[in-house]
Scaffold this active site. Structure first.
Site, PDB file in Angstrom:
ATOM      1  N   HIS A 218       0.830  -1.200   0.000  1.00 12.15           N
ATOM      2  CA  HIS A 218       0.000   0.000   0.000  1.00 12.15           C
ATOM      3  C   HIS A 218       0.867   1.254   0.000  1.00 12.15           C
ATOM      4  O   HIS A 218       1.914   1.307   0.663  1.00 12.15           O
ATOM      5  CB  HIS A 218      -0.923   0.022   1.229  1.00 12.15           C
ATOM      6  CG  HIS A 218      -2.153  -0.808   1.035  1.00 12.15           C
ATOM      7  ND1 HIS A 218      -3.370  -0.275   0.710  1.00 12.15           N
ATOM      8  CD2 HIS A 218      -2.340  -2.153   1.106  1.00 12.15           C
ATOM      9  CE1 HIS A 218      -4.258  -1.247   0.591  1.00 12.15           C
ATOM     10  NE2 HIS A 218      -3.653  -2.392   0.832  1.00 12.15           N
ATOM     11  N   PRO A 219       0.439   2.296  -0.704  1.00 19.78           N
ATOM     12  CA  PRO A 219       1.202   3.551  -0.738  1.00 19.78           C
ATOM     13  C   PRO A 219       0.899   4.409   0.488  1.00 19.78           C
ATOM     14  O   PRO A 219      -0.117   4.219   1.159  1.00 19.78           O
ATOM     15  CB  PRO A 219       0.677   4.230  -1.998  1.00 19.78           C
ATOM     16  CG  PRO A 219      -0.758   3.793  -2.060  1.00 19.78           C
ATOM     17  CD  PRO A 219      -0.758   2.358  -1.565  1.00 19.78           C
TER      18      PRO A 219
ATOM     19  N   SER B 250      -6.091   3.254  -5.910  1.00 19.48           N
ATOM     20  CA  SER B 250      -5.582   4.149  -4.863  1.00 19.48           C
ATOM     21  C   SER B 250      -5.735   5.606  -5.262  1.00 19.48           C
ATOM     22  O   SER B 250      -6.057   6.465  -4.428  1.00 19.48           O
ATOM     23  CB  SER B 250      -4.112   3.836  -4.571  1.00 19.48           C
ATOM     24  OG  SER B 250      -3.997   2.601  -3.908  1.00 19.48           O
TER      25      SER B 250
ATOM     26  N   GLU C 259      -9.313   6.617  -4.682  1.00 20.45           N
ATOM     27  CA  GLU C 259      -9.623   6.670  -3.251  1.00 20.45           C
ATOM     28  C   GLU C 259      -9.036   7.916  -2.597  1.00 20.45           C
ATOM     29  O   GLU C 259      -9.708   8.603  -1.817  1.00 20.45           O
ATOM     30  CB  GLU C 259      -9.109   5.395  -2.575  1.00 20.45           C
ATOM     31  CG  GLU C 259      -9.918   4.148  -2.946  1.00 20.45           C
ATOM     32  CD  GLU C 259      -9.165   2.844  -2.748  1.00 20.45           C
ATOM     33  OE1 GLU C 259      -9.724   1.784  -3.079  1.00 20.45           O
ATOM     34  OE2 GLU C 259      -8.007   2.887  -2.275  1.00 20.45           O
ATOM     35  N   GLN C 260      -7.774   8.204  -2.919  1.00 18.64           N
ATOM     36  CA  GLN C 260      -7.138   9.377  -2.316  1.00 18.64           C
ATOM     37  C   GLN C 260      -7.771  10.669  -2.833  1.00 18.64           C
ATOM     38  O   GLN C 260      -7.957  11.631  -2.080  1.00 18.64           O
ATOM     39  CB  GLN C 260      -5.628   9.356  -2.577  1.00 18.64           C
ATOM     40  CG  GLN C 260      -4.929   8.193  -1.883  1.00 18.64           C
ATOM     41  CD  GLN C 260      -3.450   8.420  -1.663  1.00 18.64           C
ATOM     42  OE1 GLN C 260      -2.991   9.567  -1.548  1.00 18.64           O
ATOM     43  NE2 GLN C 260      -2.697   7.336  -1.568  1.00 18.64           N
TER      44      GLN C 260
ATOM     45  N   PHE D  56       0.976   3.736   6.937  1.00 20.85           N
ATOM     46  CA  PHE D  56      -0.319   3.965   7.578  1.00 20.85           C
ATOM     47  C   PHE D  56      -1.418   3.669   6.558  1.00 20.85           C
ATOM     48  O   PHE D  56      -1.408   4.197   5.448  1.00 20.85           O
ATOM     49  CB  PHE D  56      -0.436   5.419   8.048  1.00 20.85           C
ATOM     50  CG  PHE D  56      -1.796   5.762   8.593  1.00 20.85           C
ATOM     51  CD1 PHE D  56      -2.155   5.365   9.870  1.00 20.85           C
ATOM     52  CD2 PHE D  56      -2.724   6.454   7.814  1.00 20.85           C
ATOM     53  CE1 PHE D  56      -3.415   5.673  10.377  1.00 20.85           C
ATOM     54  CE2 PHE D  56      -3.981   6.752   8.303  1.00 20.85           C
ATOM     55  CZ  PHE D  56      -4.326   6.375   9.592  1.00 20.85           C
TER      56      PHE D  56
ATOM     57  N   ALA E 216      -9.086   3.172   5.299  1.00 18.44           N
ATOM     58  CA  ALA E 216     -10.117   3.299   4.277  1.00 18.44           C
ATOM     59  C   ALA E 216     -10.634   4.729   4.334  1.00 18.44           C
ATOM     60  O   ALA E 216     -11.323   5.117   5.276  1.00 18.44           O
ATOM     61  CB  ALA E 216     -11.249   2.304   4.531  1.00 18.44           C
ATOM     62  N   VAL E 217     -10.266   5.534   3.344  1.00 16.77           N
ATOM     63  CA  VAL E 217     -10.463   6.983   3.445  1.00 16.77           C
ATOM     64  C   VAL E 217     -11.788   7.479   2.884  1.00 16.77           C
ATOM     65  O   VAL E 217     -12.063   8.676   2.937  1.00 16.77           O
ATOM     66  CB  VAL E 217      -9.307   7.734   2.738  1.00 16.77           C
ATOM     67  CG1 VAL E 217      -7.987   7.432   3.422  1.00 16.77           C
ATOM     68  CG2 VAL E 217      -9.250   7.376   1.252  1.00 16.77           C
TER      69      VAL E 217
END
Length: 473
Positions: free
Chosen positions: A371-372, A388, A391-392, A423, A426-427
């Site tokens: 994961h980044p 990703s 999501e970000q 870290f 789930a954003v």
């Protein structure tokens, strides 16, 4: 290898609808007509019948006629059938007959009465025998003979099929060669459902063994008409209530001429009918009517993208990045858990999570490390996976202030130093300040707790990604 059973059904997604005429319950009576089709050396069988009679625990007499058993079955044809016919005629309730072809052929007067009454006559196989040990070839031969004799006897091809004493090949044969409107060799539900078989969708209208007079002929069952009535009434009351709150069901009642046709039992049927007729919004239907309604109201999905039907290449390509850069989870899920239950996001998620959880710590750590960082270097260099990146972006991490960028940089660095992995959170539906607050709180956690927390967040992200994928299948 695909697991052939469906343990999901409708689950929490129960259909919300009304039966015809805004009814909240469909009540369906079946009369099994088997008399004259049972095991008997006169019919070319090895011995006498031993199933479903007043002689509980009877044994087959090999090479001999069993006079008492024969006369019990004869009672069903001579007396029980006509008594049940009168009950349903007087109540003006339609009936589906499960007719054994050889039994129908030996009972032309009863068949005429069924037809004149407007009843549906579905196929109940060629003979009332146990097909458990039949080869596929032999069962198919009996299947073909059953349909041919059924049509010759009744004047019409059967639209429904229920063998009853079936084998593991019965549904396969019915799906591939029957061209039926419905199949009933299932006790798996209280609603019709679609069964996928080799690219075709086949409607299952399930049957019942509990609201069934066969329980008078088993060691654990009913021993009085009042017990049968009470059980039917309680079943009706439960399903009627569920229908009134928006989730209608189908109540199937199974009857046999030689069992329910007895005077000490038929009263329970009469009382039950009278009880149900005091209620509004009850649909008394034949099984073919239920099948037609279901096909029109809930046609099968025409999607060719069912995960359980995908090739390994299709499956892994579609789901390889549900867990970030961890294709092995999709591969292992395909190899271990190919099942009807994976045809929903939540079902497939459970299978994938199970394989992730069964992995050793090193393998789990590799998934975490894949994961980044949130708002990290890969994001700046536009090297995130498309999942990703979306999501970000949804959390506003692509448009941070200088202060926020610096804070993310410092906290990500500190977190990695403390725990040895990025870290993970789930954003979705979170903003940058909420995410920063989460990092600060979790900085103070222990390694063991934080490792498990990160794994759970990975699973949450996986579910969100699966829902996104299923929305496009």
């Amino acid at each position: 290898m695909k697991y052939p059973r469906d343990l999901t059904g409708y689950g929490e997604n129960k259909p919300k609808f009304l039966w015809p005429n805004k009814s909240v319950i469909a009540v369906q009576f079946v009369i099994n007509y088997e008399e004259g089709g049972e095991n008997n050396i006169l019919h070319g069988d090895e011995g006498s019948e031993a199933f479903l009679s007043e002689i509980i625990g009877a044994e087959s007499w090999k090479g001999q006629r069993h006079w008492n058993m024969e006369s019990i079955y004869e009672y069903g044809a001579r007396v029980g059938f006509w008594r049940l016919k009168d009950v349903f005629k007087n109540a003006k309730i339609p009936v589906t007959v499960y007719g054994v072809a050889e039994a129908l052929a030996r009972s032309p007067l009863q068949v005429r009465a069924m037809i004149d009454s407007g009843w549906e006559i579905a196929s109940h196989g060629l003979k009332w025998i146990d097909y458990r040990d039949f080869s596929l070839k032999k069962e198919k031969e009996f299947f073909d003979k059953a349909l041919k004799l059924h049509e010759a006897t009744t004047g019409a091809k059967p639209k429904g099929w229920y063998l009853g004493r079936c084998s593991s090949n019965t549904i396969k044969i019915a799906c591939e060669y029957g061209n039926f409107d419905y199949i009933s060799d299932s006790y798996a539900d209280e609603l019709p459902y679609w069964h996928h078989h080799k690219g075709t969708e086949n409607l299952i209208v399930p049957y019942t063994l509990d609201a069934n007079d066969m329980r008078f002929a088993t060691s654990q069952g009913f021993n009085s008409g009042s017990q049968f009535y009470d059980y039917l009434k309680d079943t009706f009351d439960c399903l009627y209530y569920e229908g009134k709150i928006g989730y209608p069901k189908m109540m199937s009642i199974g009857l046999h001429c030689r069992l329910a046709g007895r005077p000490g039992r038929v009263q329970a049927i009469k009382k039950f009918i009278e009880y149900t007729q005091k209620h509004n919004k009850v649909w008394y239907a034949k099984r073919i009517d239920i099948a037609k309604f279901w096909k029109k109201t809930f046609p099968p999905s025409l999607s060719n993208n069912r995960p359980s039907e995908m090739t390994k290449l299709q499956f892994t390509k579609t789901f390889q990045n549900v867990f970030e850069h961890s294709k092995w989870i999709a591969t292992k899920t395909f190899e271990k858990n190919l099942s009807e239950q994976m045809n929903s996001a939540s079902g497939l998620h459970q299978f994938m999570c199970t394989n992730f959880r069964l992995a050793n710590r090193r393998t789990k750590l590799d998934t975490l490390l894949a994961h980044p960082d949130l708002a990290g270097k890969l994001a700046e260099e536009n090297k995130l996976t498309k999942e990703s990146k979306l999501e970000q972006k949804s959390a506003g991490l692509n448009c941070l202030s200088d202060r926020q960028k610096k804070e993310f940089l410092n906290l990500n660095k500190s977190y990695r130093k403390n725990f040895g992995f990025p870290f993970i959170l789930a954003v979705k539906n979170k903003n940058p300040e909420e995410i920063l607050a989460n990092i600060k709180i979790r900085q103070n956690s222990s390694l063991a707790i934080e490792f498990e927390t990160a794994c759970r967040e990975v699973e949450k992200i996986a579910l969100l990604r699966l829902k996104e994928i299923f929305g496009k299948l």
